[in-house]
Design an enzyme around this catalytic site. Structure first.
Site, PDB file in Angstrom:
ATOM      1  N   THR A 182       0.864  -1.182   0.000  1.00  0.00           N
ATOM      2  CA  THR A 182       0.000   0.000   0.000  1.00  0.00           C
ATOM      3  C   THR A 182       0.891   1.219   0.000  1.00  0.00           C
ATOM      4  O   THR A 182       2.103   1.096   0.180  1.00  0.00           O
ATOM      5  CB  THR A 182      -0.936   0.027   1.226  1.00  0.00           C
ATOM      6  OG1 THR A 182      -2.030   0.866   0.944  1.00  0.00           O
ATOM      7  CG2 THR A 182      -0.235   0.506   2.478  1.00  0.00           C
ATOM      8  N   LYS A 219      -8.170   2.868   3.357  1.00  0.00           N
ATOM      9  CA  LYS A 219      -7.090   2.750   4.336  1.00  0.00           C
ATOM     10  C   LYS A 219      -6.826   4.041   5.090  1.00  0.00           C
ATOM     11  O   LYS A 219      -5.944   4.095   5.933  1.00  0.00           O
ATOM     12  CB  LYS A 219      -5.816   2.298   3.636  1.00  0.00           C
ATOM     13  CG  LYS A 219      -5.975   0.972   2.918  1.00  0.00           C
ATOM     14  CD  LYS A 219      -4.748   0.668   2.118  1.00  0.00           C
ATOM     15  CE  LYS A 219      -5.010  -0.457   1.160  1.00  0.00           C
ATOM     16  NZ  LYS A 219      -3.895  -0.626   0.234  1.00  0.00           N
ATOM     17  N   SER A 224       4.606  -0.003   0.802  1.00  0.00           N
ATOM     18  CA  SER A 224       5.500  -0.464  -0.260  1.00  0.00           C
ATOM     19  C   SER A 224       5.835   0.636  -1.259  1.00  0.00           C
ATOM     20  O   SER A 224       6.923   0.657  -1.820  1.00  0.00           O
ATOM     21  CB  SER A 224       4.884  -1.657  -0.985  1.00  0.00           C
ATOM     22  OG  SER A 224       3.629  -1.303  -1.532  1.00  0.00           O
TER      23      SER A 224
END
Length: 186
Positions: A16, A48, A140
């Site tokens: 993410t 998120k 990431s």
């Protein structure tokens, strides 16, 4: 975070990008919506980044295992209640528990949280970090978004524009990040 799970015979959920940008009295947190398992996109539109606490005065974004992040959101909300909405105090207390509690210390997630005065990165190592230059990124694609946002600050003043453009760069480069972005402002 941890290894890829190959030694345990497990497939880890990962990937993410979450970015927080602070300029003047405005803080923006943005996150992508992709949930991946291995090389497969399981969901393209996860949320998120969300508001928490009394009247949604705190914005939080997570990278890592979803169930772990929801546990941390709940714990942070409880800490905010205990400390009268003081984000910095609640964050310090949460990270103390996260580092020392037998159950919590196994949680695999990172968080960026913000209120009207603070932009913070929270880790399971007990860290409560105020980012240098008012920009924080995790996940990431975090390093791609961070680099893009830092470059953009010379040309752009609006934190939402910086966050959106940085997220677009991360989505173009990181296969675990997509362009379905959620943005919240404090």
């Amino acid at each position: 975070m941890s290894d890829d799970g190959a030694s345990h015979g497990l497939t880890k959920w990962h990937g993410t990008t979450i970015i927080g940008v602070q300029r003047g009295d405005k803080i923006v947190i943005a996150g992508d919506g992709q949930v991946s398992m291995g090389n497969t996109v399981m969901k393209p539109n996860a949320r998120k980044v969300r508001r928490i606490g009394e009247n949604g005065k705190v914005v939080a974004g997570f990278a890592g295992a979803t169930a772990d992040a929801f546990t941390l959101f709940e714990r942070l909300e409880k800490k905010l209640e205990q400390h009268n909405g003081q984000l910095l105090r609640a964050a310090v207390e949460l990270t103390k528990d996260w580092r020392t509690d037998k159950y919590l210390r196994n949680l695999e997630a990172l968080m960026i949280v913000a209120d009207a005065e603070n932009l913070l990165v929270l880790t399971g190592n007990g860290d409560v970090l105020e980012p240098d230059g008012g920009i924080a990124a995790i996940g990431s694609g975090g390093n791609y978004a961070l680099a893009a946002a830092r470059a953009l600050t010379d040309y752009e003043d609006d934190p939402e524009t910086i966050a959106r453009k940085a997220m677009a760069v991360a989505a173009d480069v990181c296969v675990f990040t997509n362009g379905n972005v959620t943005v919240e402002t404090v």
